[in-house]
Design a protein around this motif. Structure first.
Motif, PDB file in Angstrom:
ATOM      1  N   MET A   1      14.573   5.048   8.559  1.00 53.17           N
ATOM      2  CA  MET A   1      13.141   4.875   8.306  1.00 53.17           C
ATOM      3  C   MET A   1      12.908   4.394   6.862  1.00 53.17           C
ATOM      4  O   MET A   1      13.554   4.887   5.940  1.00 53.17           O
ATOM      5  N   VAL A   2      11.979   3.440   6.698  1.00 47.87           N
ATOM      6  CA  VAL A   2      11.658   2.952   5.348  1.00 47.87           C
ATOM      7  C   VAL A   2      10.959   4.066   4.585  1.00 47.87           C
ATOM      8  O   VAL A   2      10.059   4.726   5.102  1.00 47.87           O
ATOM      9  N   SER A   3      11.397   4.279   3.334  1.00 50.53           N
ATOM     10  CA  SER A   3      10.736   5.291   2.518  1.00 50.53           C
ATOM     11  C   SER A   3       9.669   4.600   1.667  1.00 50.53           C
ATOM     12  O   SER A   3       9.979   3.764   0.821  1.00 50.53           O
ATOM     13  N   HIS A   4       8.408   4.928   1.928  1.00 54.00           N
ATOM     14  CA  HIS A   4       7.306   4.268   1.228  1.00 54.00           C
ATOM     15  C   HIS A   4       7.019   4.940  -0.110  1.00 54.00           C
ATOM     16  O   HIS A   4       7.351   6.106  -0.323  1.00 54.00           O
ATOM     17  N   LYS A   5       6.371   4.194  -0.984  1.00 56.57           N
ATOM     18  CA  LYS A   5       5.866   4.742  -2.243  1.00 56.57           C
ATOM     19  C   LYS A   5       4.370   4.433  -2.286  1.00 56.57           C
ATOM     20  O   LYS A   5       3.898   3.569  -1.537  1.00 56.57           O
ATOM     21  N   LEU A   6       3.651   5.119  -3.151  1.00 55.18           N
ATOM     22  CA  LEU A   6       2.196   4.944  -3.176  1.00 55.18           C
ATOM     23  C   LEU A   6       1.706   4.493  -4.553  1.00 55.18           C
ATOM     24  O   LEU A   6       2.236   4.929  -5.584  1.00 55.18           O
ATOM     25  N   ASN A   7       0.697   3.629  -4.526  1.00 53.79           N
ATOM     26  CA  ASN A   7       0.018   3.212  -5.761  1.00 53.79           C
ATOM     27  C   ASN A   7      -1.220   4.078  -5.947  1.00 53.79           C
ATOM     28  O   ASN A   7      -2.155   4.007  -5.138  1.00 53.79           O
ATOM     29  N   ILE A   8      -1.204   4.872  -7.008  1.00 53.14           N
ATOM     30  CA  ILE A   8      -2.328   5.779  -7.230  1.00 53.14           C
ATOM     31  C   ILE A   8      -3.122   5.357  -8.472  1.00 53.14           C
ATOM     32  O   ILE A   8      -2.590   4.706  -9.371  1.00 53.14           O
ATOM     33  N   VAL A   9      -4.385   5.757  -8.494  1.00 49.73           N
ATOM     34  CA  VAL A   9      -5.209   5.571  -9.690  1.00 49.73           C
ATOM     35  C   VAL A   9      -5.265   6.888 -10.453  1.00 49.73           C
ATOM     36  O   VAL A   9      -5.019   6.950 -11.649  1.00 49.73           O
ATOM     37  N   GLU A  10      -5.574   7.976  -9.710  1.00 53.67           N
ATOM     38  CA  GLU A  10      -5.656   9.290 -10.358  1.00 53.67           C
ATOM     39  C   GLU A  10      -5.563  10.401  -9.326  1.00 53.67           C
ATOM     40  O   GLU A  10      -5.867  10.209  -8.144  1.00 53.67           O
ATOM     41  N   VAL A  11      -5.112  11.567  -9.808  1.00 50.69           N
ATOM     42  CA  VAL A  11      -5.058  12.789  -9.003  1.00 50.69           C
ATOM     43  C   VAL A  11      -5.661  13.889  -9.874  1.00 50.69           C
ATOM     44  O   VAL A  11      -5.237  14.063 -11.027  1.00 50.69           O
ATOM     45  N   PHE A  12      -6.639  14.606  -9.361  1.00 55.41           N
ATOM     46  CA  PHE A  12      -7.294  15.626 -10.179  1.00 55.41           C
ATOM     47  C   PHE A  12      -8.053  16.605  -9.283  1.00 55.41           C
ATOM     48  O   PHE A  12      -8.307  16.322  -8.109  1.00 55.41           O
ATOM     49  N   SER A  13      -8.407  17.743  -9.873  1.00 54.64           N
ATOM     50  CA  SER A  13      -9.179  18.764  -9.157  1.00 54.64           C
ATOM     51  C   SER A  13     -10.640  18.650  -9.574  1.00 54.64           C
ATOM     52  O   SER A  13     -10.942  18.548 -10.766  1.00 54.64           O
ATOM     53  N   SER A  14     -11.553  18.660  -8.588  1.00 53.50           N
ATOM     54  CA  SER A  14     -12.975  18.596  -8.938  1.00 53.50           C
ATOM     55  C   SER A  14     -13.828  19.112  -7.776  1.00 53.50           C
ATOM     56  O   SER A  14     -13.299  19.706  -6.824  1.00 53.50           O
ATOM     57  N   ILE A  15     -15.131  18.873  -7.891  1.00 53.48           N
ATOM     58  CA  ILE A  15     -16.080  19.355  -6.895  1.00 53.48           C
ATOM     59  C   ILE A  15     -16.527  18.164  -6.045  1.00 53.48           C
ATOM     60  O   ILE A  15     -16.925  17.129  -6.606  1.00 53.48           O
ATOM     61  N   GLN A  16     -16.458  18.307  -4.742  1.00 52.60           N
ATOM     62  CA  GLN A  16     -16.889  17.219  -3.862  1.00 52.60           C
ATOM     63  C   GLN A  16     -18.393  16.990  -4.072  1.00 52.60           C
ATOM     64  O   GLN A  16     -19.197  17.916  -3.927  1.00 52.60           O
ATOM     65  N   GLY A  17     -18.760  15.758  -4.405  1.00 47.73           N
ATOM     66  CA  GLY A  17     -20.157  15.483  -4.735  1.00 47.73           C
ATOM     67  C   GLY A  17     -20.942  14.789  -3.650  1.00 47.73           C
ATOM     68  O   GLY A  17     -22.135  14.539  -3.803  1.00 47.73           O
ATOM     69  N   GLU A  18     -20.281  14.437  -2.534  1.00 49.85           N
ATOM     70  CA  GLU A  18     -20.971  13.643  -1.504  1.00 49.85           C
ATOM     71  C   GLU A  18     -20.735  14.240  -0.128  1.00 49.85           C
ATOM     72  O   GLU A  18     -19.733  14.914   0.105  1.00 49.85           O
ATOM     73  N   GLY A  19     -21.644  13.938   0.788  1.00 52.04           N
ATOM     74  CA  GLY A  19     -21.388  14.179   2.203  1.00 52.04           C
ATOM     75  C   GLY A  19     -21.519  15.625   2.656  1.00 52.04           C
ATOM     76  O   GLY A  19     -22.049  16.488   1.945  1.00 52.04           O
ATOM     77  N   PHE A  21     -19.488  18.071   3.007  1.00 49.92           N
ATOM     78  CA  PHE A  21     -18.740  19.141   2.348  1.00 49.92           C
ATOM     79  C   PHE A  21     -19.035  19.201   0.849  1.00 49.92           C
ATOM     80  O   PHE A  21     -18.218  19.656   0.064  1.00 49.92           O
ATOM     81  N   VAL A  22     -20.225  18.761   0.487  1.00 49.68           N
ATOM     82  CA  VAL A  22     -20.638  18.752  -0.917  1.00 49.68           C
ATOM     83  C   VAL A  22     -20.522  20.169  -1.501  1.00 49.68           C
ATOM     84  O   VAL A  22     -20.848  21.155  -0.845  1.00 49.68           O
ATOM     85  N   GLY A  23     -20.022  20.246  -2.716  1.00 49.49           N
ATOM     86  CA  GLY A  23     -19.906  21.535  -3.404  1.00 49.49           C
ATOM     87  C   GLY A  23     -18.555  22.198  -3.266  1.00 49.49           C
ATOM     88  O   GLY A  23     -18.229  23.111  -4.043  1.00 49.49           O
ATOM     89  N   TYR A  24     -17.742  21.793  -2.304  1.00 43.97           N
ATOM     90  CA  TYR A  24     -16.417  22.406  -2.150  1.00 43.97           C
ATOM     91  C   TYR A  24     -15.459  21.892  -3.217  1.00 43.97           C
ATOM     92  O   TYR A  24     -15.557  20.748  -3.672  1.00 43.97           O
ATOM     93  N   ARG A  25     -14.522  22.764  -3.582  1.00 45.40           N
ATOM     94  CA  ARG A  25     -13.478  22.379  -4.547  1.00 45.40           C
ATOM     95  C   ARG A  25     -12.383  21.617  -3.812  1.00 45.40           C
ATOM     96  O   ARG A  25     -11.897  22.072  -2.777  1.00 45.40           O
ATOM     97  N   GLN A  26     -12.018  20.483  -4.352  1.00 38.64           N
ATOM     98  CA  GLN A  26     -10.975  19.664  -3.719  1.00 38.64           C
ATOM     99  C   GLN A  26     -10.014  19.113  -4.772  1.00 38.64           C
ATOM    100  O   GLN A  26     -10.394  18.921  -5.926  1.00 38.64           O
ATOM    101  N   VAL A  27      -8.803  18.831  -4.336  1.00 33.91           N
ATOM    102  CA  VAL A  27      -7.916  17.965  -5.113  1.00 33.91           C
ATOM    103  C   VAL A  27      -8.199  16.550  -4.622  1.00 33.91           C
ATOM    104  O   VAL A  27      -8.205  16.297  -3.413  1.00 33.91           O
TER     105      VAL A  27
END
Ligand code: SF4
Length: 245
Positions: A1-19, A21-27
């Motif tokens: 199986m091909v092992s993929h890699k990912l292009n990321i911009v950022e990873v961080f913990s914060s509060i969901q601001g939309e939709g 589930f607004v207000g929940y803590r998410q990574v």
């Protein structure tokens, strides 16, 4: 199986601001790349690949470390799981359009020790099939033609039919340029699949030359949607008020 890699911009913990589930803590795992060009895009720097990504080392402390892209599945899963030591509701995969890297996400998700939440523009149904077995919640946008200047109704229809197998809600961003016919078409598209799918109407956060929505118009959009759907809420981008990422 091909092992993929990912292009990321950022990873961080914060509060969901939309939709729903607004207000929940998410990574938040913000992936690079997108297949659309929305007028109001609030993450323009995520639309293309970046050489380096930023990863928060301690949940909520903003102690970012720079990593080279693309990042391996094992390294990324270790960073995400480390943030999950602090209790979070879920891990939100966002972008850009995360499904542009669906093959890599499908390899990553089995290693994540938390609920998986997918924020998507809802236009890549075949890619959704690759990751759906690992997804708990889908936040799907319906993109109106007045915002993206193209017609993606067929892609949206297929996408929502597939996504409806798990917990899914739809978000529609409305602007001062939204017209009654396109909004009606979006609402009927959702209702034809399931009238009980929650719809979140999100008034655009006016940036650049984007025309905002008047309070009267918001009431009219909600009334129009409630004729066809049972759960219709109006929620703006709350993380902007709170000064959250
Ligand atoms: S789909 Fe999202 S990331 Fe892509 S252009 Fe639209 S708002 Fe920006």
């Amino acid at each position: 199986m091909v092992s993929h890699k990912l292009n990321i911009v950022e990873v961080f913990s914060s509060i969901q601001g939309e939709g729903e589930f607004v207000g929940y803590r998410q990574v938040f795992v913000r992936l690079a790349g997108c297949n659309l060009e929305c007028d109001f895009c609030d993450t323009p720097s995520s639309r293309t690949n970046v050489i380096e990504g930023q990863i928060e080392m301690t949940a909520g402390k903003r102690d970012f470390m720079t990593v080279k892209n693309p990042i391996s599945i094992m390294d990324l899963s270790n960073y995400i799981n480390k943030l999950l030591i602090v209790p979070h509701h879920s891990v939100s995969f966002t972008g850009g359009e995360p499904l542009c890297q669906a093959e890599g996400i499908a390899q990553l998700l089995p290693h994540i020790k938390g609920r998986i939440y997918l924020e998507t523009n809802g236009t890549l149904p075949e890619k959704l099939k690759l990751v759906l077995p690992h997804i708990h919640i889908v936040s799907m946008d319906i993109k109106l033609p007045s915002i993206i200047h193209q017609d993606v109704w067929q892609q949206h229809r297929q996408f929502l039919s597939i996504a409806n197998a798990c917990s899914t809600f739809v978000k529609i961003v409305v602007t001062g340029k939204t017209n009654k016919m396109e909004f009606q078409k979006a609402v009927e598209l959702i209702a034809a699949i399931d009238q009980k799918i929650p719809l979140i109407i999100q008034p655009v956060t006016p940036i650049h030359d984007c025309e905002g929505v008047t309070p009267d118009m918001m009431l009219l959009w909600q009334e129009q949607a409630l004729i066809f759907l049972t759960d219709v809420r109006v929620i703006p981008q709350t993380h902007k008020f709170m000064g959250q990422l």
